[in-house]
Design a protein around this motif. Structure first.
Motif, mmCIF file in Angstrom:
data_model
loop_
_atom_site.group_PDB
_atom_site.id
_atom_site.type_symbol
_atom_site.label_atom_id
_atom_site.label_comp_id
_atom_site.label_asym_id
_atom_site.label_seq_id
_atom_site.Cartn_x
_atom_site.Cartn_y
_atom_site.Cartn_z
ATOM 1 N N ALA A 124 0.839 -1.202 0.000
ATOM 2 C CA ALA A 124 0.000 0.000 0.000
ATOM 3 C C ALA A 124 0.873 1.251 0.000
ATOM 4 O O ALA A 124 0.641 2.181 -0.770
ATOM 5 N N ASP A 125 1.903 1.269 0.846
ATOM 6 C CA ASP A 125 2.808 2.423 0.903
ATOM 7 C C ASP A 125 3.487 2.664 -0.447
ATOM 8 O O ASP A 125 3.694 3.791 -0.863
ATOM 9 N N LEU A 126 3.844 1.551 -1.106
ATOM 10 C CA LEU A 126 4.548 1.649 -2.395
ATOM 11 C C LEU A 126 3.596 1.951 -3.543
ATOM 12 O O LEU A 126 4.031 2.293 -4.638
ATOM 13 N N ARG A 127 2.312 1.782 -3.294
ATOM 14 C CA ARG A 127 1.315 1.839 -4.376
ATOM 15 C C ARG A 127 1.727 0.901 -5.513
ATOM 16 O O ARG A 127 1.662 1.232 -6.688
ATOM 17 N N GLN A 128 2.189 -0.268 -5.119
ATOM 18 C CA GLN A 128 2.635 -1.266 -6.089
ATOM 19 C C GLN A 128 2.083 -2.631 -5.697
ATOM 20 O O GLN A 128 2.379 -3.135 -4.603
ATOM 21 N N SER A 129 1.300 -3.195 -6.588
ATOM 22 C CA SER A 129 0.701 -4.507 -6.355
ATOM 23 C C SER A 129 1.767 -5.600 -6.307
ATOM 24 O O SER A 129 2.744 -5.563 -7.057
ATOM 25 N N LEU A 130 1.561 -6.568 -5.429
ATOM 26 C CA LEU A 130 2.476 -7.726 -5.363
ATOM 27 C C LEU A 130 2.344 -8.590 -6.615
ATOM 28 O O LEU A 130 3.286 -9.261 -7.029
ATOM 29 N N THR A 131 1.140 -8.616 -7.159
ATOM 30 C CA THR A 131 0.879 -9.374 -8.377
ATOM 31 C C THR A 131 0.557 -8.381 -9.479
ATOM 32 O O THR A 131 0.100 -7.267 -9.198
ATOM 33 N N GLN A 132 0.824 -8.784 -10.722
ATOM 34 C CA GLN A 132 0.526 -7.882 -11.830
ATOM 35 C C GLN A 132 0.404 -8.708 -13.095
ATOM 36 O O GLN A 132 1.275 -9.540 -13.366
ATOM 37 N N ARG A 133 -0.656 -8.483 -13.813
ATOM 38 C CA ARG A 133 -0.879 -9.255 -15.051
ATOM 39 C C ARG A 133 0.352 -9.209 -15.941
ATOM 40 O O ARG A 133 0.883 -8.136 -16.207
ATOM 41 N N GLY A 134 0.811 -10.386 -16.344
ATOM 42 C CA GLY A 134 1.947 -10.468 -17.254
ATOM 43 C C GLY A 134 3.306 -10.313 -16.588
ATOM 44 O O GLY A 134 4.337 -10.530 -17.216
ATOM 45 N N VAL A 135 3.353 -9.916 -15.332
ATOM 46 C CA VAL A 135 4.647 -9.714 -14.653
ATOM 47 C C VAL A 135 4.799 -10.634 -13.442
ATOM 48 O O VAL A 135 5.826 -11.278 -13.262
ATOM 49 N N SER A 136 3.766 -10.705 -12.617
ATOM 50 C CA SER A 136 3.876 -11.510 -11.397
ATOM 51 C C SER A 136 2.565 -12.220 -11.085
ATOM 52 O O SER A 136 1.538 -11.577 -10.883
ATOM 53 N N ARG A 137 2.654 -13.548 -11.048
ATOM 54 C CA ARG A 137 1.493 -14.373 -10.721
ATOM 55 C C ARG A 137 1.669 -15.101 -9.401
ATOM 56 O O ARG A 137 0.830 -15.886 -9.005
ATOM 57 N N SER A 138 2.810 -14.925 -8.769
ATOM 58 C CA SER A 138 3.042 -15.662 -7.523
ATOM 59 C C SER A 138 3.872 -14.813 -6.566
ATOM 60 O O SER A 138 4.691 -13.997 -6.988
ATOM 61 N N VAL A 139 3.611 -15.030 -5.279
ATOM 62 C CA VAL A 139 4.275 -14.249 -4.234
ATOM 63 C C VAL A 139 4.770 -15.214 -3.159
ATOM 64 O O VAL A 139 4.041 -16.133 -2.783
ATOM 65 N N ALA A 140 5.986 -15.003 -2.697
ATOM 66 C CA ALA A 140 6.480 -15.799 -1.561
ATOM 67 C C ALA A 140 6.799 -14.874 -0.399
ATOM 68 O O ALA A 140 7.418 -13.830 -0.588
ATOM 69 N N PHE A 141 6.327 -15.228 0.780
ATOM 70 C CA PHE A 141 6.727 -14.543 2.014
ATOM 71 C C PHE A 141 7.769 -15.441 2.664
ATOM 72 O O PHE A 141 7.449 -16.566 3.045
ATOM 73 N N TRP A 155 14.418 -21.280 2.142
ATOM 74 C CA TRP A 155 13.829 -19.948 1.948
ATOM 75 C C TRP A 155 14.242 -19.377 0.602
ATOM 76 O O TRP A 155 13.425 -18.745 -0.078
ATOM 77 N N ALA A 156 15.516 -19.599 0.220
ATOM 78 C CA ALA A 156 16.020 -19.028 -1.034
ATOM 79 C C ALA A 156 15.365 -19.710 -2.234
ATOM 80 O O ALA A 156 15.014 -19.053 -3.221
ATOM 81 N N ASP A 157 15.189 -21.028 -2.144
ATOM 82 C CA ASP A 157 14.515 -21.750 -3.237
ATOM 83 C C ASP A 157 13.096 -21.229 -3.423
ATOM 84 O O ASP A 157 12.626 -21.039 -4.544
ATOM 85 N N ALA A 158 12.411 -20.970 -2.307
ATOM 86 C CA ALA A 158 11.043 -20.455 -2.379
ATOM 87 C C ALA A 158 11.025 -19.047 -2.967
ATOM 88 O O ALA A 158 10.160 -18.712 -3.782
ATOM 89 N N ALA A 159 11.989 -18.227 -2.555
ATOM 90 C CA ALA A 159 12.041 -16.846 -3.057
ATOM 91 C C ALA A 159 12.319 -16.817 -4.556
ATOM 92 O O ALA A 159 11.786 -15.983 -5.281
ATOM 93 N N VAL A 160 13.159 -17.764 -5.021
ATOM 94 C CA VAL A 160 13.505 -17.804 -6.437
ATOM 95 C C VAL A 160 12.332 -18.323 -7.269
ATOM 96 O O VAL A 160 12.087 -17.870 -8.387
ATOM 97 N N ALA A 161 11.567 -19.244 -6.705
ATOM 98 C CA ALA A 161 10.455 -19.848 -7.448
ATOM 99 C C ALA A 161 9.313 -18.861 -7.659
ATOM 100 O O ALA A 161 8.547 -18.980 -8.622
ATOM 101 N N ALA A 162 9.183 -17.871 -6.786
ATOM 102 C CA ALA A 162 8.074 -16.918 -6.892
ATOM 103 C C ALA A 162 8.462 -15.736 -7.774
ATOM 104 O O ALA A 162 9.631 -15.378 -7.869
ATOM 105 N N ASP A 163 7.445 -15.105 -8.423
ATOM 106 C CA ASP A 163 7.723 -13.913 -9.231
ATOM 107 C C ASP A 163 8.077 -12.723 -8.337
ATOM 108 O O ASP A 163 8.919 -11.906 -8.670
ATOM 109 N N THR A 164 7.398 -12.616 -7.204
ATOM 110 C CA THR A 164 7.674 -11.541 -6.243
ATOM 111 C C THR A 164 7.994 -12.189 -4.900
ATOM 112 O O THR A 164 7.272 -13.093 -4.464
ATOM 113 N N ALA A 165 9.077 -11.750 -4.274
ATOM 114 C CA ALA A 165 9.433 -12.292 -2.954
ATOM 115 C C ALA A 165 9.456 -11.161 -1.936
ATOM 116 O O ALA A 165 10.009 -10.092 -2.195
#
Ligand code: SAH
Length: 248
Positions: A124-141, A155-165
């Motif tokens: 919200a602060d960034l005004r940037q969605s974690l997901t975005q059509r065509g750019v990011s379909r997955s998020v890892a916390f 943790w690193a394998d999970a971060a690499v597998a996701a579009d946004t970490a």
């Protein structure tokens, strides 16, 4: 008597990012055990409760988890409404399960009240969605802070597998985070947004890249910080400059 222990999410910092249920329970609480980072205005909603700080500030002294579990159990045997107030959401990197398991084993009723986790408030602060059509379909916390008996590359394998970490508790491990993700094939130029003090007036946004991350964290203060990594953050630097120009 046996009271109920409510594990309540305090949200990321700003006192008005609290659920109505959390606010009601704070008002009803007889005793509150809270994390160090909870805002004083949030605690002020608990008008009748005894308030006990139980540490949990990464890198500083924190009360041992087993001792916290015992205090919650003891409190439920002498108070009707016990609140365990945790930063963000209790169910994410908050050791909630250890407390729930201990309370259930002791026969104490438990409820959980969700809170806004810092990754969502940072978005919200960034005004940037974690997901975005065509750019990011997955998020890892993920968090790189692991105990001795956990394999430390998961943790690193999970971060690499996701579009946004989104990396929690990672600012102090920035060099290890950067090296691990680049070693697993993430591009050194991958955009990163570091956000410190999410949702608070002291909030700071530092745009950088994976390769420059270890240097970039040197500019941080001592507030809590998240590392948000992925192509969706490519325009953060540009957006920040435009916003700053508008404000100036
Ligand atoms: N349960 C919490 C996370 C606890 S782990 C939640 O849902 O947000 C603690 C980590 O959360 C910190 O090291 C930091 O990475 C992140 N964090 C918590 N509050 C934050 C804030 N206001 N700003 C930035 N990061 C925060």
């Amino acid at each position: 008597m046996t009271g109920t222990v409510h594990l309540v999410g305090a949200g990321p910092g700003a006192p008005d990012l609290l659920t109505l249920r959390a606010a009601r329970l704070l008002g009803e609480a007889d005793i509150i055990f809270h994390d160090a980072l909870v805002h004083p205005d949030t605690l002020a909603l608990a008008t009748r409760a005894e308030k006990i700080a139980v540490g949990k500030r990464c890198g500083r002294h924190s009360t041992a988890q087993r001792f916290i579990n015992k205090r919650l159990i003891d409190a439920a045997r002498s108070h009707r409404v016990v609140v365990r107030l945790k930063g963000g959401d209790p169910m994410l990197f908050g050791r909630a399960q250890e407390e729930i398991d201990a309370l259930v084993a002791a026969g104490i009723p438990v409820s959980v009240v969700p809170g806004v986790t810092s990754a969502l408030a940072a978005s919200a602060d960034l005004r940037q969605s974690l997901t975005q059509r065509g750019v990011s379909r997955s998020v890892a916390f993920v968090t790189p802070r692991v105990s001795a008996d956990t394999p430390d590359s998961a943790w690193a394998d999970a971060a690499v597998a996701a579009d946004t970490a989104v990396i929690y508790m990672g600012a102090k491990e920035a060099a290890a985070v950067s090296a691990a993700l680049i070693a697993r094939g993430k591009p050194p130029g991958l955009p990163v947004a570091i956000v410190e003090n999410v949702s608070l007036p002291e909030q700071r946004i530092l745009p950088t890249t994976l390769a420059a991350l270890p240097q970039a964290v040197a500019a941080l203060g001592d507030g809590p910080a998240l590392l948000l990594i992925g192509e969706v953050y490519a325009d953060i630097a540009v957006v920040r400059r435009v916003q700053q120009r508008r404000v100036a």
